[in-house]
Design a protein around this motif. Structure first.
Motif, PDB file in Angstrom:
ATOM      1  N   ILE A   1       7.302   5.070   5.686  1.00  0.00           N
ATOM      2  CA  ILE A   1       7.500   3.754   6.288  1.00  0.00           C
ATOM      3  C   ILE A   1       6.196   2.966   6.287  1.00  0.00           C
ATOM      4  O   ILE A   1       6.172   1.767   5.971  1.00  0.00           O
ATOM      5  N   GLU A   2       5.095   3.622   6.629  1.00  0.00           N
ATOM      6  CA  GLU A   2       3.803   2.934   6.655  1.00  0.00           C
ATOM      7  C   GLU A   2       3.437   2.413   5.270  1.00  0.00           C
ATOM      8  O   GLU A   2       2.943   1.288   5.131  1.00  0.00           O
TER       9      GLU A   2
ATOM     10  N   SER B   1      14.729  -1.849  -3.848  1.00  0.00           N
ATOM     11  CA  SER B   1      15.947  -1.111  -3.501  1.00  0.00           C
ATOM     12  C   SER B   1      15.543   0.305  -3.146  1.00  0.00           C
ATOM     13  O   SER B   1      14.630   0.875  -3.742  1.00  0.00           O
ATOM     14  N   PHE B   2      16.249   0.883  -2.183  1.00  0.00           N
ATOM     15  CA  PHE B   2      15.828   2.150  -1.585  1.00  0.00           C
ATOM     16  C   PHE B   2      17.069   2.993  -1.342  1.00  0.00           C
ATOM     17  O   PHE B   2      18.022   2.538  -0.717  1.00  0.00           O
ATOM     18  N   THR B   3      17.069   4.201  -1.878  1.00  0.00           N
ATOM     19  CA  THR B   3      18.194   5.103  -1.622  1.00  0.00           C
ATOM     20  C   THR B   3      17.661   6.470  -1.211  1.00  0.00           C
ATOM     21  O   THR B   3      16.675   6.964  -1.768  1.00  0.00           O
TER      22      THR B   3
ATOM     23  N   TRP C   1       0.953   0.456  -7.639  1.00  0.00           N
ATOM     24  CA  TRP C   1       0.279   0.183  -6.364  1.00  0.00           C
ATOM     25  C   TRP C   1       0.821   1.118  -5.287  1.00  0.00           C
ATOM     26  O   TRP C   1       0.053   1.702  -4.516  1.00  0.00           O
ATOM     27  N   LEU C   2       2.150   1.257  -5.216  1.00  0.00           N
ATOM     28  CA  LEU C   2       2.744   2.123  -4.201  1.00  0.00           C
ATOM     29  C   LEU C   2       2.356   3.582  -4.441  1.00  0.00           C
ATOM     30  O   LEU C   2       2.084   4.321  -3.494  1.00  0.00           O
TER      31      LEU C   2
ATOM     32  N   ARG D   1      -3.220   7.851  -1.508  1.00  0.00           N
ATOM     33  CA  ARG D   1      -4.324   7.611  -0.570  1.00  0.00           C
ATOM     34  C   ARG D   1      -3.940   8.027   0.839  1.00  0.00           C
ATOM     35  O   ARG D   1      -4.726   8.659   1.559  1.00  0.00           O
ATOM     36  N   ARG D   2      -2.726   7.712   1.240  1.00  0.00           N
ATOM     37  CA  ARG D   2      -2.303   7.968   2.623  1.00  0.00           C
ATOM     38  C   ARG D   2      -1.951   9.444   2.859  1.00  0.00           C
ATOM     39  O   ARG D   2      -2.245   9.984   3.932  1.00  0.00           O
ATOM     40  N   LEU D   3      -1.333  10.071   1.881  1.00  0.00           N
ATOM     41  CA  LEU D   3      -0.806  11.420   2.101  1.00  0.00           C
ATOM     42  C   LEU D   3      -1.695  12.527   1.565  1.00  0.00           C
ATOM     43  O   LEU D   3      -1.607  13.669   2.038  1.00  0.00           O
TER      44      LEU D   3
END
Length: 292
Positions: free
Chosen positions: A105-106, A121-123, A281-282, A288-290
């Motif tokens: 989510i972050e 879109s997200f599944t 980018w994602l 970077r975050r995980l």
């Protein structure tokens, strides 16, 4: 579109003359635009009998509709402009049920701030569904398990590992074992397993019971686990609180095939279909975050 912009501006600034100044047009051009729209639609948008024009009842409704149309047109233009600059037209994501929600989510919040006009879109897929979506080109990026190994046609980046803990409801017969459970201990009891809804007979891992109840989502499986219907391996971040509260009991399994350091969650894409600007980018944001 121009006529809609005119009536919205009049509603915002309060008069035809103020709208003319804001739009840098002659007041007569503003009046003509309103008259043309009223004639075209067959309604009266403004009551001009007073010192200032006042929206009629239907005028108030149509001005709000005009705002929606203008906002949609602005998004249309922004998406087209972004695509001209190299941004993908849409970013389709497929997520395995075992992926922890918080860090995802972050990262998606950060993506939305960076590319506010990008359609996403997200599944959430059943186990194995994210990989299938990569292969049939309905997802550009998947956050998923890849068992038993990373396939040759997939590029995968390890993000994090999740501990999988064997648990049962505290009133379940397996909860009273004082030694590691053997296969013969587990076989008579229902095992609650995650399954691919399109291929329930496909590859499965860590099966130890003769009776299997198959689930697509973790939430429903957790409900049945807490109700005492069977045992299963669950991510530690989902069961730590029920264990502390005495609702669930951790069991030990003899020769447990689950890796002791947990299962790896990957970000993955097809080898012959690299992600676009936002997808890259994602991907970097997730690493970077995980991976920190």
């Amino acid at each position: 579109m121009d006529h809609l912009r005119v009536i919205v501006t009049i509603a915002d600034v309060g008069s035809f003359s103020a709208a003319a100044r804001k739009l840098r047009r002659a007041q007569s051009a503003i009046s003509q635009a309103v008259a043309a729209l009223e004639e075209l639609q067959g309604v009266r948008l403004f009551d001009r009998s007073g010192h200032r024009p006042r929206l009629t009842d239907i005028g108030q409704v149509l001005v709000e509709q005009a705002r929606l149309v203008l906002a949609s047109a602005a998004r249309f233009e922004a998406v087209a402009a972004s695509n001209r600059s190299g941004l993908e037209a849409e970013l389709a994501l497929a997520i395995d049920p075992l992926v922890p929600t918080g860090p995802l989510i972050e990262s998606l919040h950060a993506l939305r701030k960076t590319y506010p006009d990008l359609p996403v879109s997200f599944t959430t897929e059943g186990l194995g569904g994210a990989l299938r979506r990569l292969r049939n080109d309905t997802a550009a990026l998947a956050i998923c398990l890849l068992l038993p190994a990373v396939p040759e046609d997939i590029v995968a980046y390890p993000l994090l590992r999740i501990d999988m803990i064997p648990v049962v409801a505290s009133g379940h017969p397996l909860a009273s074992l004082t030694r590691p459970a053997t296969r013969s201990d587990l076989e008579p009891h229902v095992q609650l397993v995650l399954s691919d809804p399109l291929d329930p007979s496909g590859a499965s891992y860590g099966l130890s019971s003769a009776r299997l109840w198959r689930f697509v989502d973790l939430g429903r499986r957790l409900d049945f686990l807490l109700a005492g219907f069977g045992w299963c391996r669950m991510p530690s971040h989902l069961v730590s609180k029920p264990i502390a509260a005495g609702q669930l009991t951790r069991i030990e399994i003899e020769n447990d095939p689950t890796p002791p350091d947990g299962l790896t969650i990957y970000a993955a894409h097809r080898r012959n279909r690299a992600p676009g600007v936002a997808g890259r980018w994602l991907l970097d944001e997730l690493k970077r975050r995980l991976c920190a």
